[in-house]
Design an enzyme around this catalytic site. Structure first.
Site, mmCIF file in Angstrom:
data_model
loop_
_atom_site.group_PDB
_atom_site.id
_atom_site.type_symbol
_atom_site.label_atom_id
_atom_site.label_comp_id
_atom_site.label_asym_id
_atom_site.label_seq_id
_atom_site.Cartn_x
_atom_site.Cartn_y
_atom_site.Cartn_z
ATOM 1 N N HIS A 57 47.753 47.978 32.846
ATOM 2 C CA HIS A 57 47.573 49.293 32.233
ATOM 3 C C HIS A 57 48.788 49.683 31.398
ATOM 4 O O HIS A 57 48.988 50.855 31.093
ATOM 5 C CB HIS A 57 47.332 50.348 33.307
ATOM 6 C CG HIS A 57 46.228 50.018 34.242
ATOM 7 N ND1 HIS A 57 44.935 49.816 33.806
ATOM 8 C CD2 HIS A 57 46.201 49.821 35.593
ATOM 9 C CE1 HIS A 57 44.167 49.530 34.848
ATOM 10 N NE2 HIS A 57 44.914 49.511 35.942
ATOM 11 N N HIS A 219 39.507 50.046 35.131
ATOM 12 C CA HIS A 219 39.347 48.655 35.570
ATOM 13 C C HIS A 219 37.980 48.130 35.175
ATOM 14 O O HIS A 219 37.518 47.123 35.698
ATOM 15 C CB HIS A 219 39.491 48.540 37.082
ATOM 16 C CG HIS A 219 40.703 49.211 37.603
ATOM 17 N ND1 HIS A 219 40.674 50.488 38.091
ATOM 18 C CD2 HIS A 219 41.985 48.789 37.668
ATOM 19 C CE1 HIS A 219 41.903 50.832 38.460
ATOM 20 N NE2 HIS A 219 42.721 49.823 38.200
#
Lengths: 331, 331
Positions: A57, A219
């Site tokens: 991320h 995700h």
């Protein structure tokens, strides 16, 4: 799978090593266990701020370590929570004697492991308070989460709580500011493509060539619905409307508008989304007085974007504007 | 083709409009013709700096307009040179009475159109000097270029010449600094995937699932060779070695190391490349004293990266460090 990596098993360690070399003026990297802390060490008398989560991320979270934001960040394996024995030493490294605030995105593994680490710290007489970020309005409960997920709004929590700690607020006050941001920030995202986690070696979900997923998680967890690809202005409205409605934004209010890229989206497209989100907010009589556009909370090379709105008052605006000096945010 | 756009014909105008709204403290957008200038207007007595080129490479160039860098930027259509009648008013907007430096990437259309615009400016008694950036060591001559192409090294030229102008250098001196950067900066890139120009609607070239292109241009122009996908460390060596050799770097020298993402590459991968490029430089006895890692000169959503090395002396290092306040670079 084509990636600029050497080995799925070493990508996180090598990437964090490179990050530490490139930003040695701001951070130091600890390798055993792996975490990142401020180059200058903890600031005596200041509340320490720690965050962390699965890798993939970036720049979240290590990119936000530095003056005016986080004191330490803990990168887990790709899309995998960091372990308590990584987190506990990060708490210790962030401790300047005024206690530590942990900022945790709402994923079951993250919440659990930060909680265990806080218990370890408590046994060492270090007080850790935790604030859980749950800004994603797309779904209640999801693949890895009970309740709403924590996504791009985390940047606002880390920036603003970091500024509160930097101005000298005590632990209770920093917690209160962080909770105020959590109460006033909402996000929703869209995916145009999936991403491939290196050790999985194949896309994390299948998305047909003519479909997009509204309400995607960071995700690739399922969102609200799949629709046929549509013009950016329509997609933006599907993201902005639930965000603004959930916040109950009223005419005359002031907000921060943050358009976040998922990692593989051209910057030109993010500004097309920003333009429409801003028009929609202004159409509701809401004033956009602060803006952020770019890749800050990503999902590897996923194409897509999220729209985050934070309701501002004078205090939050001033804390947002306060100086910050990190690898990814700097003003 | 899935993109966050409304219409291939309007994407540049809408994106630049959004950019102007998000960064109104730094830039102003002019729509007819389309160009971007500093929010405060030209600085009296300062040399004006102008750059531009096809869109799709954001944040280049509009993201570098602001204090300490460019005074104006001219975005063409996607991957298409801006026209002289866009460029000439940008020259005029950048004119503070001390002349204008045009920083032009070496593509035939860009060079030609900036030259025509300079002639138009000259007819209005505005002196424009031009520096052409040609840092790409991959190929001599290519699809759109006679001589080497201008790629990510352009960021260093714009930053350092911008700092020279900001400290009050006259036009000849700013030109000399810009030329010094051009003489000491080299780059080379790799593509893992192609990108899709909106109005074309299909990928700009075909790259098989197991192959990568070494020496790619920022429009997907052919590079040196196609090879099977390889570990990041090997790929990085294929980029760094020709760059360092072409510069003739010697042990003991100091450099800026810049790893640039092509737009669709996860940040974690860019730091894996940075780590290896740095190790290779240090293995040659070269000291990396300045670093930049991120998406600065992109090719829409292309996956890949480039490695840029700038030989530093005290002057160039100080000008690199000088304050800058733009949408994309800020310190």
């Amino acid at each position: 799978m084509k990636k600029l990596i050497n080995d799925p098993q070493s990508v996180v360690a090598e990437s964090v090593e490179g990050f530490g070399l490139a930003h040695a003026d701001v951070v130091q990297v600890h390798t055993d266990p792996l975490f990142v802390s401020r180059a200058g060490g903890a600031v005596s008398g200041k509340v320490g701020l720690v965050s962390g989560g699965g890798s993939g991320h970036e720049p979240l979270h290590a990119g936000f370590v530095g003056d005016g934001m986080l004191d330490a960040a803990v990168p887990g394996a790709m899309f995998t929570s960091p372990t308590p024995d990584q987190i506990a030493p990060a708490f210790a490294a962030a401790d300047g004697g005024a206690g530590v605030l942990a900022i945790v995105k709402n994923y079951t593994g993250d919440v659990l492991n930060f909680e265990t680490a806080a218990e370890l710290a408590d046994a060492d007489d270090l007080t850790v308070r935790t604030v859980v970020v749950n800004d994603d309005v797309a779904v209640e409960d999801s693949l890895y989460t009970a309740g709403r997920r924590g996504v791009a709004g985390t940047v606002a929590v880390e920036k603003i709580a970091g500024a509160a700690a930097a101005r000298g607020d005590d632990l209770e006050a920093v917690v209160a500011v962080a909770e105020k941001v959590v109460a006033n920030v909402r996000s929703m995202g869209v995916a145009l493509t999936a991403c491939t986690v290196p050790h999985a070696g194949k896309p994390s979900f299948d998305l047909p060539e003519d479909e997009i997923e509204i309400g995607i998680g960071i995700h690739g967890e399922p969102g609200r619905r799949r629709i046929k690809a549509a013009p950016a202005d329509e997609i933006t409205e599907m993201l902005l409307t639930p965000v603004a409605d959930d916040l109950g934004l009223a005419s005359g209010e002031q907000v921060l508008l943050f358009v976040n890229g998922m990692g593989g989206t051209p910057q030109s497209e993010l500004y097309v989304v920003y333009r429409q989100a801003r028009r929609l907010l202004e159409g509701r009589g809401v004033q956009v007085t602060r803006s952020l556009v770019g890749n800050y909370v990503t999902s590897l090379e996923m194409q897509g974007a999220s729209v985050t709105v934070l309701r501002l008052d004078d205090e939050l605006a001033a804390l947002w504007d306060a100086p910050v000096r990190t690898a990814a945010l700097h003003w």
